[in-house]
Scaffold this motif. Sequence first.
Motif, PDB file in Angstrom:
ATOM      1  N   LEU A 171       0.834  -1.052  -0.075  1.00 56.72           N
ATOM      2  CA  LEU A 171       0.081   0.108   0.012  1.00 56.72           C
ATOM      3  C   LEU A 171       0.945   1.270   0.046  1.00 56.72           C
ATOM      4  CD1 LEU A 171      -2.626  -1.034   2.834  1.00 56.72           C
ATOM      5  CD2 LEU A 171      -3.122  -1.131   0.527  1.00 56.72           C
ATOM      6  N   ILE A 172       0.700   2.086  -0.942  1.00 55.63           N
ATOM      7  CA  ILE A 172       1.483   3.301  -0.966  1.00 55.63           C
ATOM      8  C   ILE A 172       0.278   4.504  -1.057  1.00 55.63           C
ATOM      9  CG2 ILE A 172       2.114   3.112  -3.487  1.00 55.63           C
ATOM     10  CD1 ILE A 172       4.597   4.618  -2.385  1.00 55.63           C
ATOM     11  N   TYR A 173       0.099   5.395  -0.033  1.00 55.50           N
ATOM     12  CA  TYR A 173      -0.694   6.559  -0.108  1.00 55.50           C
ATOM     13  C   TYR A 173       0.229   7.735  -0.482  1.00 55.50           C
ATOM     14  CZ  TYR A 173      -3.878   3.465   2.513  1.00 55.50           C
ATOM     15  OH  TYR A 173      -4.549   2.455   3.162  1.00 55.50           O
ATOM     16  N   ALA A 174      -0.177   8.521  -1.450  1.00 55.88           N
ATOM     17  CA  ALA A 174       0.633   9.604  -1.702  1.00 55.88           C
ATOM     18  C   ALA A 174      -0.184  11.031  -1.984  1.00 55.88           C
ATOM     19  CB  ALA A 174       1.283   9.324  -2.969  1.00 55.88           C
ATOM     20  N   ALA A 175       0.270  12.101  -1.731  1.00 58.76           N
ATOM     21  CA  ALA A 175      -0.259  13.377  -2.168  1.00 58.76           C
ATOM     22  C   ALA A 175       0.664  14.681  -2.070  1.00 58.76           C
ATOM     23  CB  ALA A 175      -1.305  13.716  -0.937  1.00 58.76           C
ATOM     24  N   ALA A 176      -0.087  15.352  -3.220  1.00 56.05           N
ATOM     25  CA  ALA A 176       1.035  16.718  -3.267  1.00 56.05           C
ATOM     26  C   ALA A 176      -0.078  17.685  -3.299  1.00 56.05           C
ATOM     27  CB  ALA A 176       1.612  16.741  -4.692  1.00 56.05           C
TER      28      ALA A 176
ATOM     29  N   GLN B   9      -3.250  18.455  -5.512  1.00 55.14           N
ATOM     30  CA  GLN B   9      -3.309  17.423  -6.666  1.00 55.14           C
ATOM     31  C   GLN B   9      -3.984  16.315  -6.270  1.00 55.14           C
ATOM     32  OE1 GLN B   9       0.590  16.644  -8.504  1.00 55.14           O
ATOM     33  NE2 GLN B   9       1.201  18.677  -8.016  1.00 55.14           N
ATOM     34  N   GLY B  10      -4.495  16.373  -5.098  1.00 60.40           N
ATOM     35  CA  GLY B  10      -5.201  15.143  -4.595  1.00 60.40           C
ATOM     36  C   GLY B  10      -4.639  14.103  -4.079  1.00 60.40           C
ATOM     37  N   ALA B  11      -5.149  13.066  -3.583  1.00 62.52           N
ATOM     38  CA  ALA B  11      -4.404  11.884  -2.733  1.00 62.52           C
ATOM     39  C   ALA B  11      -4.866  10.690  -3.467  1.00 62.52           C
ATOM     40  CB  ALA B  11      -5.160  11.707  -1.371  1.00 62.52           C
ATOM     41  N   THR B  12      -3.939   9.837  -3.432  1.00 64.69           N
ATOM     42  CA  THR B  12      -3.920   8.410  -4.152  1.00 64.69           C
ATOM     43  C   THR B  12      -3.564   7.284  -3.305  1.00 64.69           C
ATOM     44  OG1 THR B  12      -1.820   8.581  -4.976  1.00 64.69           O
ATOM     45  CG2 THR B  12      -3.459   9.476  -6.297  1.00 64.69           C
ATOM     46  N   LEU B  13      -4.074   6.101  -3.455  1.00 66.02           N
ATOM     47  CA  LEU B  13      -3.607   4.997  -3.054  1.00 66.02           C
ATOM     48  C   LEU B  13      -3.219   3.985  -4.157  1.00 66.02           C
ATOM     49  CD1 LEU B  13      -3.267   2.560  -1.220  1.00 66.02           C
ATOM     50  CD2 LEU B  13      -5.549   2.115  -1.096  1.00 66.02           C
ATOM     51  N   ASN B  14      -1.974   3.741  -4.202  1.00 68.82           N
ATOM     52  CA  ASN B  14      -1.558   2.805  -5.390  1.00 68.82           C
ATOM     53  C   ASN B  14      -1.696   3.575  -6.736  1.00 68.82           C
ATOM     54  OD1 ASN B  14      -0.567   1.026  -3.465  1.00 68.82           O
ATOM     55  ND2 ASN B  14      -1.826  -0.554  -3.661  1.00 68.82           N
ATOM     56  N   GLY B  15      -1.710   4.777  -6.860  1.00 68.65           N
ATOM     57  CA  GLY B  15      -2.091   5.506  -8.083  1.00 68.65           C
ATOM     58  C   GLY B  15      -3.385   5.930  -8.439  1.00 68.65           C
TER      59      GLY B  15
END
Length: 266
Positions: free
Chosen positions: A124-129, A132-138
């Motif tokens: 699981l990789i959660y990411a945000a800038a 630009q919104g937030a994502t989980l596995n893209g």
Amino acid sequence: MPATDLSLLIEAAYEAGKIATRYTGPRAKRWDKPGGAGPVTEADLAVNEMLERDLSSNRPDYGWLSEETEDSSDRLNREKVFIIDPIDGTRNFVEGSRTWAHSIAVAEHGEVTAAVIYLPMRNLIYAAAKGQGATLNGEPIQTSDPGIMHEAEILAAKPNLDPRHWQSGNVPVFVKAYRPSLAYRMALVAQGRFDGMLTLRPSWEWDIAAGDLILREAGGLCTDRLGQDLRFNNAHPRLNGVVAAGPNLHGQIFIHLDPRGPGLPG
């Protein structure tokens, strides 16, 4: 073209996962930090060493704040700073659990602008800038926002149910749940798997910086226990708890919270 902060953090998180998973959890050498601050393992230190080397070499003007690096006031003079927890959930790592995370963030003038929470054992990789919104596995993620608090499923450890935290000592009714790793709890709320989370005790910046941005970019609100926006890279890097949820539920929680309850001293 230079990598964006977010792509740099994602690459670093994957490398951190490769390093940490080389260790066998219970067999990793470990020590107890002084003052009852919890355990640290050789895996924490190896991940921290790589992150500090690689991130700082790519962004030499950024300051550095990490749970596993001796703090320096130098970071207070930097416009941007990395805020790092090499392994959030070290106790779970030591026990051989899959539920631990790398929490990596960049803050600019106190506001987190790029963030990653990576659980390598759960893929699981959660990411945000920022913006630009937030994502989980893209894939985009969004917080839930139930209309009625007593139907909400909220991540909260037992100490948060102390009546002293709540108006007139009355703990509100909601569905209580718990997951280890503070960063992971915040990510689960951003994902909409749970409706909210709260930790009403003082919280280290490295535990919550990445989760703060991921939650906000997923449409949630993330504040301290008094409802104030979270600001990072403080001289003493500890904040007055965290309350995170969709806007409606966040407001309902604060109807019940007692601002005079236990929190940061002073």
